[in-house]
Design a protein around this motif. Structure first.
Motif, mmCIF file in Angstrom:
data_model
loop_
_atom_site.group_PDB
_atom_site.id
_atom_site.type_symbol
_atom_site.label_atom_id
_atom_site.label_comp_id
_atom_site.label_asym_id
_atom_site.label_seq_id
_atom_site.Cartn_x
_atom_site.Cartn_y
_atom_site.Cartn_z
ATOM 1 N N PRO A 97 -3.227 -6.192 -11.158
ATOM 2 C CA PRO A 97 -2.113 -6.812 -10.430
ATOM 3 C C PRO A 97 -1.129 -5.795 -9.854
ATOM 4 N N VAL A 98 -0.465 -6.233 -8.787
ATOM 5 C CA VAL A 98 0.560 -5.437 -8.131
ATOM 6 C C VAL A 98 1.909 -6.126 -8.301
ATOM 7 N N LEU A 99 2.935 -5.338 -8.639
ATOM 8 C CA LEU A 99 4.308 -5.832 -8.709
ATOM 9 C C LEU A 99 5.207 -4.799 -8.051
ATOM 10 N N LEU A 100 5.838 -5.176 -6.955
ATOM 11 C CA LEU A 100 6.814 -4.325 -6.294
ATOM 12 C C LEU A 100 8.149 -5.038 -6.381
ATOM 13 N N PHE A 158 -0.701 -11.653 -0.811
ATOM 14 C CA PHE A 158 0.599 -11.331 -1.390
ATOM 15 C C PHE A 158 1.480 -12.577 -1.467
ATOM 16 N N GLU A 159 2.349 -12.591 -2.445
ATOM 17 C CA GLU A 159 3.369 -13.612 -2.528
ATOM 18 C C GLU A 159 4.624 -13.034 -3.161
ATOM 19 N N ALA A 160 5.725 -13.736 -2.960
ATOM 20 C CA ALA A 160 7.004 -13.295 -3.504
ATOM 21 C C ALA A 160 7.787 -14.515 -3.948
ATOM 22 N N GLU A 161 8.574 -14.332 -4.993
ATOM 23 C CA GLU A 161 9.381 -15.432 -5.513
ATOM 24 C C GLU A 161 10.859 -15.101 -5.394
ATOM 25 N N THR A 168 4.263 -9.673 -5.310
ATOM 26 C CA THR A 168 3.144 -9.595 -6.239
ATOM 27 C C THR A 168 1.826 -9.880 -5.540
ATOM 28 N N LYS A 169 0.759 -9.399 -6.187
ATOM 29 C CA LYS A 169 -0.599 -9.710 -5.753
ATOM 30 C C LYS A 169 -1.474 -9.663 -6.989
#
Lengths: 114, 117
Positions: free
Chosen positions: A18-21, A63-66, A77-78
């Motif tokens: 997973p990716v978290l930026l 990708f998505e973002a909250e 995140t992805k």
């Protein structure tokens, strides 16, 4: 005054993980928030945007973002990183209707390790 | 679909020389912008335009001038280049009227890399 802080200048993940930026913002209004991606020697491309509708925003390439107002955050995140995701990512805040009041974060470089 | 086109892509100048960067968009966008990108600083707005014949200063306007004589073109000029203006310059455009949210999505050019010696 508005501002945006990208908490990591570099993030390294293995392919398939997973990716978290992370992005925190500050704004006096209900802001619009964006994530842009910049591949090497290219211009910036819109990944996704938040404009006071659904708090979970889906973008391109998985990708998505909250949007979390209580935490003033808009993390990207992805679920599973791909080699082609290696790029620099910019979080952007804009006051609604203020075309010139667009503030860019300093960017997060994502490295994807095979 | 060309989108936003910047010319030239690369340029090397000597201190004191002048030059003009050209930005052209074919999307009939009202708004156009010039940004500079420097390592660790994100993008900073130099000048912008909300329509043909109008220009305004952004965050870092000193040393630059702009003109928007035609809706599709936005020119960025350096009258007397300085080493501090070594940077990558991006032009962007956006339409007006993104609805009640006012979220103006920017379309960027590929960038112009300028080196001032």
């Amino acid at each position: 005054a508005q501002s945006v802080t990208q908490l990591d200048s570099h993030v390294s993940v293995s392919e398939g993980t997973p990716v978290l930026l992370r992005c925190n913002y500050s704004s006096s209004y209900s802001p619009s928030l964006f994530w842009y991606v910049q591949h090497p020697n290219k211009g910036l491309q819109l990944l996704l945007k938040y404009t006071s509708a659904a708090t979970l925003v889906k973008g391109i390439n998985g990708f998505e973002a909250e949007f979390k107002k209580s935490e003033t955050s808009f993390h990207l995140t992805k679920p599973s990183a791909h080699m082609s995701d290696a790029a620099e990512y910019f979080c952007v805040v804009s006051d609604p209707g203020s075309y010139q009041k667009v503030t860019f974060g300093t960017g997060t470089k994502l490295q994807v390790i095979p | 679909n060309a989108g936003v086109t910047q010319t030239p892509k690369f340029r090397v100048l000597k201190t004191g020389q002048s030059m003009t960067l050209l930005c052209a968009q074919d999307m009939n966008h009202e708004y156009m912008y010039w940004y500079r990108q420097d390592p660790g600083m994100g993008l900073r707005l130099i000048h912008y335009s909300v329509g043909e014949g109008t220009t305004a200063k952004g965050e870092v306007p000193d040393g630059y001038n702009v003109s928007r004589l035609k809706k599709q073109n936005f020119l960025l000029g350096l009258e007397s280049a300085a080493p501090s203006q070594t940077s990558v310059y991006f032009c962007a455009s956006s339409p007006v009227g993104q609805g009640a949210s006012g979220a103006n999505v920017l379309t960027f050019g590929a960038g112009s890399r300028l080196t001032v010696l």
